[in-house]
Design a protein around this motif. Structure first.
Motif, PDB file in Angstrom:
ATOM      1  N   THR A  94     120.457 -39.036 116.538  1.00 58.81           N
ATOM      2  CA  THR A  94     120.887 -40.129 117.408  1.00 58.81           C
ATOM      3  C   THR A  94     121.325 -39.614 118.765  1.00 58.81           C
ATOM      4  N   VAL A  95     121.037 -40.409 119.791  1.00 61.25           N
ATOM      5  CA  VAL A  95     121.519 -40.109 121.134  1.00 61.25           C
ATOM      6  C   VAL A  95     122.920 -40.671 121.272  1.00 61.25           C
ATOM      7  N   GLU A  96     123.527 -40.421 122.433  1.00 61.35           N
ATOM      8  CA  GLU A  96     124.834 -40.993 122.702  1.00 61.35           C
ATOM      9  C   GLU A  96     124.711 -42.506 122.859  1.00 61.35           C
ATOM     10  N   ALA A  97     125.666 -43.258 122.297  1.00 65.43           N
ATOM     11  CA  ALA A  97     125.696 -44.721 122.383  1.00 65.43           C
ATOM     12  C   ALA A  97     124.386 -45.349 121.928  1.00 65.43           C
ATOM     13  N   PRO A  98     123.957 -45.113 120.688  1.00 67.84           N
ATOM     14  CA  PRO A  98     122.696 -45.691 120.217  1.00 67.84           C
ATOM     15  C   PRO A  98     122.806 -47.194 120.044  1.00 67.84           C
ATOM     16  N   LEU A  99     121.692 -47.886 120.238  1.00 67.44           N
ATOM     17  CA  LEU A  99     121.652 -49.332 120.033  1.00 67.44           C
ATOM     18  C   LEU A  99     121.738 -49.623 118.540  1.00 67.44           C
ATOM     19  N   ASN A 100     122.598 -50.565 118.185  1.00 63.50           N
ATOM     20  CA  ASN A 100     122.761 -50.935 116.784  1.00 63.50           C
ATOM     21  C   ASN A 100     121.472 -51.527 116.227  1.00 63.50           C
ATOM     22  N   GLU A 101     121.126 -51.157 114.989  1.00 60.17           N
ATOM     23  CA  GLU A 101     119.864 -51.594 114.392  1.00 60.17           C
ATOM     24  C   GLU A 101     119.786 -53.111 114.214  1.00 60.17           C
ATOM     25  N   VAL A 102     120.897 -53.731 113.804  1.00 60.01           N
ATOM     26  CA  VAL A 102     120.912 -55.183 113.631  1.00 60.01           C
ATOM     27  C   VAL A 102     120.731 -55.885 114.970  1.00 60.01           C
ATOM     28  N   LEU A 103     121.414 -55.405 116.001  1.00 63.77           N
ATOM     29  CA  LEU A 103     121.258 -55.987 117.335  1.00 63.77           C
ATOM     30  C   LEU A 103     119.828 -55.806 117.836  1.00 63.77           C
ATOM     31  N   ALA A 104     119.255 -54.627 117.614  1.00 64.49           N
ATOM     32  CA  ALA A 104     117.875 -54.370 118.048  1.00 64.49           C
ATOM     33  C   ALA A 104     116.903 -55.327 117.373  1.00 64.49           C
ATOM     34  N   ALA A 105     117.050 -55.498 116.055  1.00 63.81           N
ATOM     35  CA  ALA A 105     116.165 -56.418 115.332  1.00 63.81           C
ATOM     36  C   ALA A 105     116.351 -57.843 115.831  1.00 63.81           C
ATOM     37  N   GLY A 106     117.599 -58.248 116.064  1.00 67.40           N
ATOM     38  CA  GLY A 106     117.864 -59.596 116.569  1.00 67.40           C
ATOM     39  C   GLY A 106     117.237 -59.828 117.928  1.00 67.40           C
ATOM     40  N   MET A 107     117.317 -58.837 118.805  1.00 68.57           N
ATOM     41  CA  MET A 107     116.699 -58.953 120.132  1.00 68.57           C
ATOM     42  C   MET A 107     115.196 -59.181 120.012  1.00 68.57           C
ATOM     43  N   ILE A 108     114.539 -58.386 119.169  1.00 66.28           N
ATOM     44  CA  ILE A 108     113.087 -58.510 119.012  1.00 66.28           C
ATOM     45  C   ILE A 108     112.730 -59.869 118.427  1.00 66.28           C
ATOM     46  N   MET A 109     113.484 -60.324 117.429  1.00 68.59           N
ATOM     47  CA  MET A 109     113.190 -61.609 116.796  1.00 68.59           C
ATOM     48  C   MET A 109     113.428 -62.771 117.749  1.00 68.59           C
ATOM     49  N   MET A 110     114.361 -62.622 118.693  1.00 72.97           N
ATOM     50  CA  MET A 110     114.581 -63.664 119.697  1.00 72.97           C
ATOM     51  C   MET A 110     113.362 -63.863 120.589  1.00 72.97           C
ATOM     52  N   TYR A 168     109.009 -44.711 125.243  1.00 74.49           N
ATOM     53  CA  TYR A 168     109.059 -43.657 126.251  1.00 74.49           C
ATOM     54  C   TYR A 168     110.517 -43.383 126.620  1.00 74.49           C
ATOM     55  N   ASP A 169     110.789 -42.153 127.023  1.00 76.01           N
ATOM     56  CA  ASP A 169     112.109 -41.822 127.535  1.00 76.01           C
ATOM     57  C   ASP A 169     111.992 -40.598 128.439  1.00 76.01           C
ATOM     58  N   VAL A 170     112.830 -40.553 129.470  1.00 74.84           N
ATOM     59  CA  VAL A 170     112.790 -39.430 130.407  1.00 74.84           C
ATOM     60  C   VAL A 170     113.425 -38.187 129.802  1.00 74.84           C
ATOM     61  N   ASP A 171     114.292 -38.368 128.805  1.00 70.69           N
ATOM     62  CA  ASP A 171     115.023 -37.262 128.192  1.00 70.69           C
ATOM     63  C   ASP A 171     114.210 -36.672 127.045  1.00 70.69           C
ATOM     64  N   PHE A 172     113.833 -35.401 127.173  1.00 69.71           N
ATOM     65  CA  PHE A 172     113.006 -34.764 126.148  1.00 69.71           C
ATOM     66  C   PHE A 172     113.742 -34.678 124.817  1.00 69.71           C
ATOM     67  N   LYS A 173     115.065 -34.490 124.864  1.00 61.92           N
ATOM     68  CA  LYS A 173     115.856 -34.433 123.632  1.00 61.92           C
ATOM     69  C   LYS A 173     115.799 -35.771 122.902  1.00 61.92           C
ATOM     70  N   ALA A 174     115.899 -36.879 123.664  1.00 63.97           N
ATOM     71  CA  ALA A 174     115.815 -38.211 123.051  1.00 63.97           C
ATOM     72  C   ALA A 174     114.438 -38.444 122.448  1.00 63.97           C
ATOM     73  N   VAL A 175     113.407 -37.961 123.108  1.00 64.33           N
ATOM     74  CA  VAL A 175     112.044 -38.103 122.586  1.00 64.33           C
ATOM     75  C   VAL A 175     111.906 -37.401 121.240  1.00 64.33           C
ATOM     76  N   ASN A 176     112.435 -36.183 121.139  1.00 63.15           N
ATOM     77  CA  ASN A 176     112.363 -35.459 119.876  1.00 63.15           C
ATOM     78  C   ASN A 176     113.155 -36.157 118.777  1.00 63.15           C
ATOM     79  N   MET A 177     114.312 -36.711 119.132  1.00 67.62           N
ATOM     80  CA  MET A 177     115.097 -37.465 118.151  1.00 67.62           C
ATOM     81  C   MET A 177     114.328 -38.682 117.666  1.00 67.62           C
ATOM     82  N   SER A 178     113.690 -39.393 118.587  1.00 67.91           N
ATOM     83  CA  SER A 178     112.893 -40.560 118.217  1.00 67.91           C
ATOM     84  C   SER A 178     111.771 -40.182 117.258  1.00 67.91           C
TER      85      SER A 178
END
Length: 486
Positions: free
Chosen positions: A165-181, A253-263
């Motif tokens: 996980t990166v710093e301040a990750p988006l909550n999974e429930v919130l992420a799913a809710g956003m997409i479903m909206m 996509y992300d500019v941070d290579f560390k975040a890309v590897n985490m993803s």
């Protein structure tokens, strides 16, 4: 039963429950009530994307003092719920002038249960904060109290696929809710140009394939109950008949290579490498996309993740959307009005949402080529009548809330583990914001685990480029999460 959720996701959760077959679905504030049998309770935990926990109420009563709470709790026959040798814990949520401290309520409930067992059988059950056999919940609003069994245990937003996980990750429930909206179910490609640890792309692929979010979970609280039906739950867990094919693709996509590897690690753990492509790319270098697509993203707000020039970042987002993404809808979650203003595009929809204690907005931008006047003359629609009505209703309901309710909602969302770290106080947030306005913000290099404490990440994590078949995806799930046993 009661399905708890976050402010702004009640409509989506109610729709999920109705589609699942629940009866008497009724929306509340940060919750949806419903009825159903044991199978429905199992399916709600296993299948709902926008619920954080499922509660089963066992008693309602009124109490104006701690002694009354003690007496009412002691009237319940706890031998029906807590077997001999079992451990339990109590979570309390209190909104009442009569009870100034929720911990005091917790202690009173525990005392009543322990005293009942000691008086009846001479033995007391043990209390365990970590992995208890029975988790209880008491909710008090003024003098109205509800005692419930927590059938979920660990919050349902902790799906189980997140390995890094990166710093301040988006909550999974919130992420799913956003997409479903957005109404997207896999009809087009999906793009998140600032994907962080990959939560939005992974949740999007799960929605597109209609894979239940519970397949990654190792355990639910109801599996320790006396009446647990293992055969019934195994049938639910192993039933993949509702899964569907996904003809398009998800890009992160992300500019941070560390975040890309985490993803990439998280995508591999979820068994979705065939459906998701993760690459390192700055949004300013986004050159467009072949075919129709939808963009959903959560840029930094400058609150928990600092960026050298926040307003310039949002100007760049608007410029890229206008010149490189010429057909489709873009949805952006952000916090500050001045950031939205820098985008320079007119939103067709604004949805209030809380991201932790931050009162954010989720805005939709309908992107088209050319000028707005010409687009409308040619029959183009930026904002439908339904979207106009929805915005008007949301604006009215949002404005009606007084200051005390806003404060109450912020506090409740902080306590409801909407994100996997603890928030600073509102006063401290304001002071830090003022300090940043006077001084350029430096990057905070700390990262936090689910308990809000510092953790150290692996230094290297190589990307996975191999495409997967359905069978390979199932093998990866078993590799990461093991094989369920009856």
């Amino acid at each position: 039963m009661i399905a708890k959720t976050f402010m702004g996701l009640e409509n989506i959760l109610a729709q999920e429950l109705s589609e699942l077959g629940a009866n008497n679905v009724e929306k509340g504030r940060r919750m949806v009530a419903f009825t159903g049998d044991k199978e429905m309770m199992y399916r709600a935990n296993f299948s709902l994307r926008t619920a954080i926990r499922i509660l089963k109420p066992i008693k309602h009563f009124r109490a104006k003092s701690a002694d009354q709470v003690y007496d009412e709790i002691k009237k319940i026959d706890w031998s029906e719920y807590i077997g001999e040798g079992k451990t339990f814990t109590v979570d309390s949520v209190v909104y009442s002038d009569e009870f100034s401290n929720s911990r005091f309520v917790t202690y009173k409930v525990k005392d009543a249960i322990v005293d009942q067992f000691r008086e009846r059988i001479g033995k007391r059950p043990n209390i365990s904060v970590v992995d208890p056999d029975v988790r209880l919940n008491i909710h008090i609003a003024e003098d109205r109290a509800t005692v419930s069994l927590d059938s979920s245990g660990e919050s349902l937003h902790r799906r189980g696929y997140r390995q890094e996980t990166v710093e301040a990750p988006l909550n999974e429930v919130l992420a799913a809710g956003m997409i479903m909206m957005t109404g997207w179910k896999g009809e087009t490609d999906f793009i998140d140009p600032m994907c962080g640890s990959g939560t939005l792309p992974i949740e999007a692929a799960l929605i597109a394939r209609n894979i239940a979010p519970g397949v990654f979970r190792k355990q639910y609280a109801f599996e320790k109950w006396e009446d647990f039906d293992a055969d019934l739950f195994d049938r639910i867990y192993n039933d993949d008949s509702r899964e569907r094919d996904f003809e398009h693709h998800v890009y992160g996509y992300d500019v941070d290579f560390k975040a890309v590897n985490m993803s990439l690690v998280n995508v591999k753990a979820a068994g979705l490498a065939a459906d998701i492509t993760i690459e390192q790319q700055d949004f300013k270098d986004f050159k467009g996309h072949d075919g129709k697509a939808i963009i959903v993203t959560n840029p930094p707000y400058g609150e928990r993740i600092s960026t050298p020039n926040l307003l310039e970042t949002y100007r760049m987002i608007g410029e890229r959307l206008k010149h490189a993404f010429k057909e489709g809808d873009a949805w952006i979650l952000s916090y500050k009005e001045e950031c939205f203003q820098q985008i320079g595009l007119k939103p067709s929809l604004k949805v209030p949402l809380y991201n932790g204690s931050l009162e954010c907005e989720f805005r939709k931008y309908s992107i088209f080529d050319g000028k707005l006047k010409v687009f409308r003359e040619e029959g183009g629609v930026v904002k439908t009548e339904a979207e106009k009505r929805q915005m008007a209703e949301k604006r009215k309901s949002w404005q009606k809330r007084d200051y005390e309710k806003q404060q109450e909602e912020r506090i409740d969302n902080e306590e409801a583990d909407i994100l996997s770290f603890k928030f600073r106080s509102l006063e401290k947030q304001r002071n830090e914001r003022k300090a940043r306005e006077r001084k350029p913000a430096g990057r905070d290099r700390r990262t936090f685990d689910d308990a809000g404490e510092r953790q150290f990440k692996r230094k290297e994590s190589k990307p996975f480029a191999k495409k997967q078949s359905r069978e390979d995806r199932q093998k990866d799930r078993k590799k990461f999460f093991g094989k369920r046993e009856k």
